[in-house]
Design a protein around this motif. Structure first.
Motif, PDB file in Angstrom:
ATOM      1  N   ILE A  42      15.374 -12.286 -19.406  1.00  0.00           N
ATOM      2  CA  ILE A  42      14.221 -12.632 -18.572  1.00  0.00           C
ATOM      3  C   ILE A  42      13.834 -14.093 -18.782  1.00  0.00           C
ATOM      4  CG2 ILE A  42      11.783 -12.176 -18.101  1.00  0.00           C
ATOM      5  CD1 ILE A  42      13.520  -9.916 -17.172  1.00  0.00           C
ATOM      6  N   ARG A  84       9.362 -14.745 -14.579  1.00  0.00           N
ATOM      7  CA  ARG A  84       8.995 -13.353 -14.348  1.00  0.00           C
ATOM      8  C   ARG A  84       9.141 -12.955 -12.883  1.00  0.00           C
ATOM      9  NH1 ARG A  84       5.776 -15.493 -18.211  1.00  0.00           N
ATOM     10  NH2 ARG A  84       5.241 -14.245 -20.044  1.00  0.00           N
ATOM     11  N   PHE A 112      12.216 -10.943 -11.812  1.00  0.00           N
ATOM     12  CA  PHE A 112      12.277  -9.509 -12.089  1.00  0.00           C
ATOM     13  C   PHE A 112      11.362  -8.734 -11.146  1.00  0.00           C
ATOM     14  CE2 PHE A 112      11.372  -5.577 -14.470  1.00  0.00           C
ATOM     15  CZ  PHE A 112      12.680  -5.130 -14.599  1.00  0.00           C
ATOM     16  N   CYS A 142      12.499  -5.591  -8.641  1.00  0.00           N
ATOM     17  CA  CYS A 142      11.777  -4.316  -8.535  1.00  0.00           C
ATOM     18  C   CYS A 142      11.318  -4.063  -7.103  1.00  0.00           C
ATOM     19  CB  CYS A 142      10.587  -4.310  -9.491  1.00  0.00           C
ATOM     20  SG  CYS A 142      11.061  -4.208 -11.232  1.00  0.00           S
ATOM     21  N   ILE A 148      18.638  -0.784 -17.322  1.00  0.00           N
ATOM     22  CA  ILE A 148      18.489  -2.229 -17.402  1.00  0.00           C
ATOM     23  C   ILE A 148      18.642  -2.628 -18.860  1.00  0.00           C
ATOM     24  CG2 ILE A 148      16.928  -4.196 -17.114  1.00  0.00           C
ATOM     25  CD1 ILE A 148      15.606  -2.677 -14.804  1.00  0.00           C
ATOM     26  N   VAL A 200      18.007  -5.354 -21.429  1.00  0.00           N
ATOM     27  CA  VAL A 200      17.163  -6.538 -21.599  1.00  0.00           C
ATOM     28  C   VAL A 200      17.692  -7.318 -22.800  1.00  0.00           C
ATOM     29  CG1 VAL A 200      14.808  -7.391 -21.939  1.00  0.00           C
ATOM     30  CG2 VAL A 200      15.188  -5.241 -20.717  1.00  0.00           C
ATOM     31  N   VAL A 240       9.337  -5.843 -19.132  1.00  0.00           N
ATOM     32  CA  VAL A 240      10.181  -5.027 -18.264  1.00  0.00           C
ATOM     33  C   VAL A 240       9.656  -3.602 -18.190  1.00  0.00           C
ATOM     34  CG1 VAL A 240      12.480  -3.973 -18.057  1.00  0.00           C
ATOM     35  CG2 VAL A 240      12.255  -6.429 -18.498  1.00  0.00           C
ATOM     36  N   ILE A 274      15.940   1.880 -20.297  1.00  0.00           N
ATOM     37  CA  ILE A 274      15.925   0.497 -20.774  1.00  0.00           C
ATOM     38  C   ILE A 274      16.731   0.406 -22.058  1.00  0.00           C
ATOM     39  CG2 ILE A 274      14.497  -1.404 -21.636  1.00  0.00           C
ATOM     40  CD1 ILE A 274      12.213  -0.376 -19.919  1.00  0.00           C
TER      41      ILE A 274
END
Length: 398
Positions: A152, A155, A158, A162, A175, A177, A206, A221
């Motif tokens: 990331i 922001r 992301f 979404c 996902i 991260v 996230v 995640i």
């Protein structure tokens, strides 16, 4: 952790350890080699910007070359790498001296030439196009889970992803991260040190954004970034991870001494080299057991920590269980530092205050933030809650 970057003995040891321990081995973006296949451990096939193993000679994605590989029962998931913590927004290179005939065959590239991983994908340029690519890979793999990996940065990127998932009703299955603190001896130092959001902040972000869009119930995640201890597992799961990747810790289990010669083909421990005289120093039978034991004992340590907290399952972990010092005389729980937001709260206004800017800057039609719609005064006000750690904002490489 691709074959080519790592030696065949390193790959054999990692996958053999995964087979012994019943855990999964991510291929890295270098394709699926015989050394991934032979031990029989579960594989997560990572596809990066170079589409190695599923490409034409010009670097474009090859549907036919992709379709045949996920049919193997050993391939459990497919991961699209958007960016990595070691060098987000940068791309990469495998030097010509490492590109043997075998590696050229596996990656579908020319032998003896530098192999370039571009900084951006050629199959999609927008979040909506990315979701179409996700759907295509899922269809071509017979419905196997397809996810994305990213570090990331801005922001708004992301948020845009979404929004595309909500609009298309096509969801990634997971996902990964990656924290900006990741890196190897082949990483550019400036990128490794200064680009991308640290894992702790990124993971909480996230999880909260997925919750706000009502997407978390569809998506797992995976956290990745200096995960090497039982407490790292507990900490990341408390912040929102469902499971964790470990690269650095596994490298240490293989015998890495951080010689920082990953890109030179002269790794003295045989981990990151294609030189047979160096590679033979990594004894597969020994390192396979070390990889297995590192995983086993790290998980056991996490379980002991859960027991000490009176918990029976990782599902019971919340941000309230982990505390950190934020000042010489102040401690906060993760729940105080990263407060949860209500499920679905990003599907309608008013949005939670700290997410208003991200929502304003993002659109499913582009990874590029719509900065021109926000005045400098509004930006400065909305950004007052941003990280105290200075990082360069870049995540999806597009």
């Amino acid at each position: 952790m691709s074959f080519g970057s790592l030696s065949q003995n390193a790959i054999l040891s990692l996958n053999g350890g995964a087979k012994m321990g019943g855990f999964a081995h991510n291929t890295g973006e270098g394709g699926i080699s015989d050394y991934h296949k032979n031990p029989g451990g579960d594989l997560i096939w990572q596809i990066g910007t170079g589409y190695f193993g599923c490409r034409y000679h010009d670097g474009k994605f090859n549907d036919e070359a992709f379709t045949e590989k996920p049919q193997s029962p050993q391939i459990k998931m497919v991961e699209i790498k958007l960016s990595q913590g070691a060098k987000p927004g940068h791309g990469g290179i495998l030097p010509a001296k490492k590109v043997t005939p075998e590696i050229a065959r596996i990656r579908l590239v020319k032998e003896g030439f530098d192999v370039i991983s571009p900084p951006a994908h050629s199959e999609f340029k927008t979040p909506l196009e990315m979701m179409a690519f996700v759907k295509k890979l899922r269809d071509h793999s017979g419905g196997k889970p397809v996810g994305i990996k990213l570090c990331i940065g801005r922001r708004s990127e992301f948020f845009a992803i979404c929004k595309a998932m909500v609009e298309t009703k096509t969801y990634v299955d997971f996902i990964t991260v990656d924290g900006g603190e990741g890196g190897t001896g082949a990483s550019p130092q400036e990128f490794s040190n200064a680009v991308g959001m640290p894992l702790r902040e990124a993971l909480a972000f996230v999880f909260d954004v997925l919750t706000g869009f009502g997407l978390k119930r569809h998506i797992k995640i995976i956290s990745s970034g200096k995960v090497a201890s039982g407490f790292d597992l507990v900490k990341n799961i408390a912040l929102g991870a469902d499971l964790c990747n470990s690269a650095r810790g596994m490298m240490f289990a293989l015998g890495c001494i951080q010689a920082l010669e990953c890109n030179s083909n002269t790794c003295p421990t045989g981990v990151a080299t294609q030189d047979p005289s160096l590679m033979k120093g990594l004894v597969v039978e020994d390192k396979t057991v070390r990889v297995f034991n590192f995983h086993r004992l790290t998980v056991a340590s996490a379980v002991e920590l859960l027991g000490a907290a009176g918990l029976h399952h990782t599902h019971q972990l919340t941000r309230a269980y982990v505390n950190r010092r934020v000042a010489p005389n102040i401690m906060q729980s993760y729940m105080e530092t990263y407060p949860y937001i209500p499920e679905g709260s990003l599907l309608q206004t008013p949005y939670p205050l700290r997410f208003e800017l991200g929502m304003a800057l993002s659109t499913s039609a582009s990874f590029v933030p719509t900065d021109y719609n926000v005045s400098f005064v509004d930006y400065a006000h909305a950004n007052s809650f941003s990280d105290s750690i200075d990082v360069v904002g870049k995540s999806s490489d597009n």
